[in-house]
Design an enzyme around this catalytic site. Structure first.
Site, PDB file in Angstrom:
ATOM      1  N   LYS A  22       0.600  -1.392   0.048  1.00 41.18           N
ATOM      2  CA  LYS A  22      -0.046  -0.085   0.057  1.00 41.18           C
ATOM      3  C   LYS A  22       0.834   1.351  -0.042  1.00 41.18           C
ATOM      4  CE  LYS A  22      -1.999   2.142   3.872  1.00 41.18           C
ATOM      5  NZ  LYS A  22      -1.585   3.566   3.647  1.00 41.18           N
ATOM      6  N   ASN A  23       1.704   1.507   0.882  1.00 46.57           N
ATOM      7  CA  ASN A  23       2.647   2.543   1.188  1.00 46.57           C
ATOM      8  C   ASN A  23       3.621   2.812  -0.066  1.00 46.57           C
ATOM      9  OD1 ASN A  23       1.153   3.254   3.251  1.00 46.57           O
ATOM     10  ND2 ASN A  23       2.831   2.557   4.812  1.00 46.57           N
ATOM     11  N   CYS A 117      -5.684   8.224   8.418  1.00 48.12           N
ATOM     12  CA  CYS A 117      -5.929   7.762   9.806  1.00 48.12           C
ATOM     13  C   CYS A 117      -5.317   8.830  11.055  1.00 48.12           C
ATOM     14  CB  CYS A 117      -4.979   6.655  10.116  1.00 48.12           C
ATOM     15  SG  CYS A 117      -5.236   5.189   9.291  1.00 48.12           S
ATOM     16  N   ARG A 122       0.074  15.288  12.692  1.00 43.30           N
ATOM     17  CA  ARG A 122       0.568  14.779  11.625  1.00 43.30           C
ATOM     18  C   ARG A 122       0.952  15.901  10.761  1.00 43.30           C
ATOM     19  NH1 ARG A 122      -1.969   9.258   9.399  1.00 43.30           N
ATOM     20  NH2 ARG A 122      -0.003   8.935   8.560  1.00 43.30           N
ATOM     21  N   ASP A 305       3.496   0.827  12.254  1.00 42.70           N
ATOM     22  CA  ASP A 305       2.373   0.020  11.539  1.00 42.70           C
ATOM     23  C   ASP A 305       2.186  -1.347  11.983  1.00 42.70           C
ATOM     24  OD1 ASP A 305       1.807   2.382  10.289  1.00 42.70           O
ATOM     25  OD2 ASP A 305       2.297   1.991   8.236  1.00 42.70           O
ATOM     26  N   ILE A 327       6.963   7.013  17.293  1.00 43.66           N
ATOM     27  CA  ILE A 327       6.784   7.982  15.919  1.00 43.66           C
ATOM     28  C   ILE A 327       5.665   8.878  16.143  1.00 43.66           C
ATOM     29  CG2 ILE A 327       6.338   7.848  13.580  1.00 43.66           C
ATOM     30  CD1 ILE A 327       9.016   6.317  14.437  1.00 43.66           C
ATOM     31  N   ARG A 397      -8.940   0.052   3.788  1.00 42.35           N
ATOM     32  CA  ARG A 397      -8.131   0.899   2.986  1.00 42.35           C
ATOM     33  C   ARG A 397      -6.742   0.235   2.626  1.00 42.35           C
ATOM     34  NH1 ARG A 397      -6.297   5.198   6.651  1.00 42.35           N
ATOM     35  NH2 ARG A 397      -4.807   5.116   4.858  1.00 42.35           N
TER      36      ARG A 397
HETATM   37  C1  UD1 Z   1       3.951   7.117   6.602  1.00 46.43           C
HETATM   38  C2  UD1 Z   1       2.949   5.881   6.011  1.00 46.43           C
HETATM   39  C3  UD1 Z   1       2.399   5.257   7.690  1.00 46.43           C
HETATM   40  C4  UD1 Z   1       3.257   5.069   8.730  1.00 46.43           C
HETATM   41  C5  UD1 Z   1       4.561   5.963   8.758  1.00 46.43           C
HETATM   42  C6  UD1 Z   1       5.780   5.810   9.716  1.00 46.43           C
HETATM   43  C7  UD1 Z   1       2.354   6.154   4.047  1.00 46.43           C
HETATM   44  C8  UD1 Z   1       1.178   6.421   3.005  1.00 46.43           C
HETATM   45  N1  UD1 Z   1       2.233   6.238   5.352  1.00 46.43           N
HETATM   46  O1  UD1 Z   1       3.256   8.010   7.078  1.00 46.43           O
HETATM   47  O2  UD1 Z   1       1.656   4.003   7.250  1.00 46.43           O
HETATM   48  O3  UD1 Z   1       2.550   4.920  10.100  1.00 46.43           O
HETATM   49  O4  UD1 Z   1       5.032   6.668   7.386  1.00 46.43           O
HETATM   50  O5  UD1 Z   1       6.420   4.974   9.426  1.00 46.43           O
HETATM   51  O6  UD1 Z   1       3.430   5.746   3.516  1.00 46.43           O
HETATM   52  N2  UD1 Z   1       6.523  14.792  10.697  1.00 46.43           N
HETATM   53  C9  UD1 Z   1       6.679  15.917  11.120  1.00 46.43           C
HETATM   54  N3  UD1 Z   1       6.604  16.708  10.287  1.00 46.43           N
HETATM   55  C10 UD1 Z   1       6.383  16.533   8.715  1.00 46.43           C
HETATM   56  C11 UD1 Z   1       6.285  14.977   8.729  1.00 46.43           C
HETATM   57  C12 UD1 Z   1       6.345  14.165   9.591  1.00 46.43           C
HETATM   58  O7  UD1 Z   1       6.841  16.316  12.317  1.00 46.43           O
HETATM   59  O8  UD1 Z   1       6.366  17.380   7.749  1.00 46.43           O
HETATM   60  C13 UD1 Z   1       6.292  13.808  12.007  1.00 46.43           C
HETATM   61  C14 UD1 Z   1       4.947  13.064  12.206  1.00 46.43           C
HETATM   62  O9  UD1 Z   1       4.133  13.596  12.975  1.00 46.43           O
HETATM   63  C15 UD1 Z   1       5.286  11.777  12.787  1.00 46.43           C
HETATM   64  C16 UD1 Z   1       6.842  11.423  12.095  1.00 46.43           C
HETATM   65  O10 UD1 Z   1       7.389  12.442  11.724  1.00 46.43           O
HETATM   66  O11 UD1 Z   1       5.595  11.930  13.955  1.00 46.43           O
HETATM   67  C17 UD1 Z   1       6.970  10.270  11.367  1.00 46.43           C
HETATM   68  O12 UD1 Z   1       5.919  10.730  10.047  1.00 46.43           O
HETATM   69  P1  UD1 Z   1       5.986  10.338   8.641  1.00 46.43           P
HETATM   70  O13 UD1 Z   1       7.085   9.253   8.407  1.00 46.43           O
HETATM   71  O14 UD1 Z   1       5.856  11.724   7.778  1.00 46.43           O
HETATM   72  O15 UD1 Z   1       4.754   9.561   8.300  1.00 46.43           O
HETATM   73  P2  UD1 Z   1       3.722   9.533   7.155  1.00 46.43           P
HETATM   74  O16 UD1 Z   1       4.635   9.461   5.994  1.00 46.43           O
HETATM   75  O17 UD1 Z   1       2.546  10.419   7.408  1.00 46.43           O
END
Ligand code: UD1
Length: 430
Positions: A22-23, A117, A122, A305, A327, A397
């Site tokens: 999925k990701n 989710c 986020r 995850d 995370i 999803r």
């Molecule tokens: C992706 C995955 C999700 C997984 C997560 C962590 C997809 C579609 N989703 O989510 O399934 O749970 O990685 O492995 O691939 N953060 C910031 N600023 C930013 C971006 C992120 O502070 O601009 C923080 C987030 O709040 C979180 C951490 O960084 O605490 C990791 O988030 P991130 O790796 O970006 O997760 P997603 O990409 O949303």
């Protein structure tokens, strides 16, 4: 609304085949926009996040053909307007990948703030930091993210926080920029490598994906390509845990065992037998399961995850286990549901203390999000009695044919539509 009804207590036995990741696919489908020709994508899972991504492309003007067997032909060259409206973006977190890809192709993007989710805050500051470093101007207006650049120029991007989404968006925006982009403190997840491989097969010049420094030399053009998506490491991990929770014996096929190392290591630690083959793993249990501690980390650490599924398994292990969520700041919302099934878990901030209870009992529960929903399915499979899980659209999803796959392993699970309730319209059934 659909729900799952599970009569628990049956050991899972047999074989299950894992679908495309999925990701990876939710990044690769938007990335097709960067190609100046049609792409063929294989191993596309039939999940609602995929239908939403395809629907977004279709609504924007792309030609999307389902060739059957998880193969799609997508021609995104007719897309002219780089806009993803709220109605489409709100259903899926990964809709923010249209920001990077539209910016990379058109130097402009207008995409509604993403849904997805709820796992706590986020933010997308690191995504915007990457776009700004490449020369773009980013504005947030009326729930829309507006980004534009006269020119995208390769740059040095250092992420303050390791982010899967920001790393992917930076790659998407930089791949057709002028000059060299160096991303430091990049995320290393397998789907980032898969995206880079996909883009390289289109003619991109990306090196270092899978390490924390990724170098991208911008190219003027990208051509159409044919590409097969990697297997889903989290779907595989979920079936591994489901097999262990029911003390079953399951061969999980179409996996990359290297991607599962952190999950395999923890399962072995609590007493689960894991046999690794070239592209499959066998899970079996012949003794008691014992406590452990788990801390979620960016890849190659233990994936966030898999945290809800593993916590569920630890309810069935002897002793007191500690699970620390590093995370996301609110990823224990499923604990209340597990407590209804007899779990003994206390949560303090990002730490859950799980007292092994040996047995769970069926109860009506509600899936609060995708992976938590999968955890409740596992709890239901292992529990004595009947578990009814509401809001299973979260689960759909990310898990292709979950009830068929589990039934083939001997589970007693059925999907039921409750009469008189509104059917959730999937905006993207195609
Ligand atoms: C992706 C995955 C999700 C997984 C997560 C962590 C997809 C579609 N989703 O989510 O399934 O749970 O990685 O492995 O691939 N953060 C910031 N600023 C930013 C971006 C992120 O502070 O601009 C923080 C987030 O709040 C979180 C951490 O960084 O605490 C990791 O988030 P991130 O790796 O970006 O997760 P997603 O990409 O949303």
């Amino acid at each position: 609304m659909d729900k799952f009804i599970i009569k628990g207590g049956r050991r899972l036995e047999g074989e299950v085949t894992i679908s495309g990741a999925k990701n990876a696919v939710v990044a690769i489908i938007p990335a097709v926009i960067l190609a100046d020709g049609p792409c063929i994508l294989e191993n596309i899972p039939d999940i609602s996040d995929v239908s939403i991504s395809l629907r977004i492309l279709y609504e924007m003007g792309a030609i999307v053909e389902n060739l059957g067997g998880g193969v799609y032909r997508i021609d995104a060259t007719p897309i002219k307007e780089p806009v993803v409206p709220y109605e489409l973006a709100r259903h899926m977190r990964a809709s923010y990948y249209f920001l990077g890809t539209l910016l990379g192709k058109f130097h402009r993007a207008r995409v509604a703030m993403p849904g997805g989710c709820y796992l706590g805050d986020r933010p997308i500051d690191q995504h915007l930091k990457a776009f700004t470093a490449l020369g773009a101007d980013c504005r947030l207006e009326n729930g829309m993210i507006d980004i534009s650049a006269d020119m995208l120029i390769g740059s040095q991007i250092y992420f303050d926080k390791i982010s899967v989404g920001a790393t992917i968006n930076a790659i998407l925006a930089a791949v057709r920029a002028t000059g060299l982009t160096v991303i430091e403190n990049a995320a290393k997840e397998p789907h980032i490598v898969d995206l880079a491989n996909f883009l390289n097969s289109m003619g991109a010049d990306i090196m270092g994906a899978g390490t924390d420094v990724i170098k991208i030399r911008g190219v003027r053009q990208l051509k159409g390509t044919s590409y097969a998506i990697i297997p889903d490491q989290i779907e595989a991990g979920t079936y591994m845990v489901a097999a262990a929770a029911t003390k079953g014996n399951v061969l999980i096929k179409n996996v990359i065992p290297k991607h599962l190392e952190s999950i395999t290591a923890k399962l072995a630690k609590i007493g689960v037998n894991v046999e690794e083959f070239d592209d499959s793993v066998r899970i079996s249990v012949d003794g008691p399961l014992v406590k452990t501690s788990v801390k979620t980390q960016p890849h190659p650490g233990f994936p966030t995850d898999m945290q809800p599924q593993f916590s569920t398994l630890l309810c069935l292990a002897e002793g007191t286990s500690i699970v620390t969520e590093e995370i996301f700041n609110n990823r224990f919302r499923y604990v209340d549901e597990l407590r209804r099934m007899g779990a003994d878990i206390s949560v303090e901030g990002r730490v859950a203390v799980i007292e092994g209870v040996g047995k769970l009992y069926g109860a009506p529960v509600t899936a609060p999000d995708l992976r938590a929903g999968a955890a409740l399915v596992i709890a239901g499979l292992a529990a004595a009695g009947v578990t009814e899980i509401d809001d299973i659209y979260h689960i759909e999803r990310g898990y292709e044919n979950i009830e068929q796959k589990l039934r083939a392993l001997g589970a007693d699970i059925e999907k039921r539509t409750v009469p008189g309730t509104a059917v959730r319209k999937d905006p993207a059934a195609m």
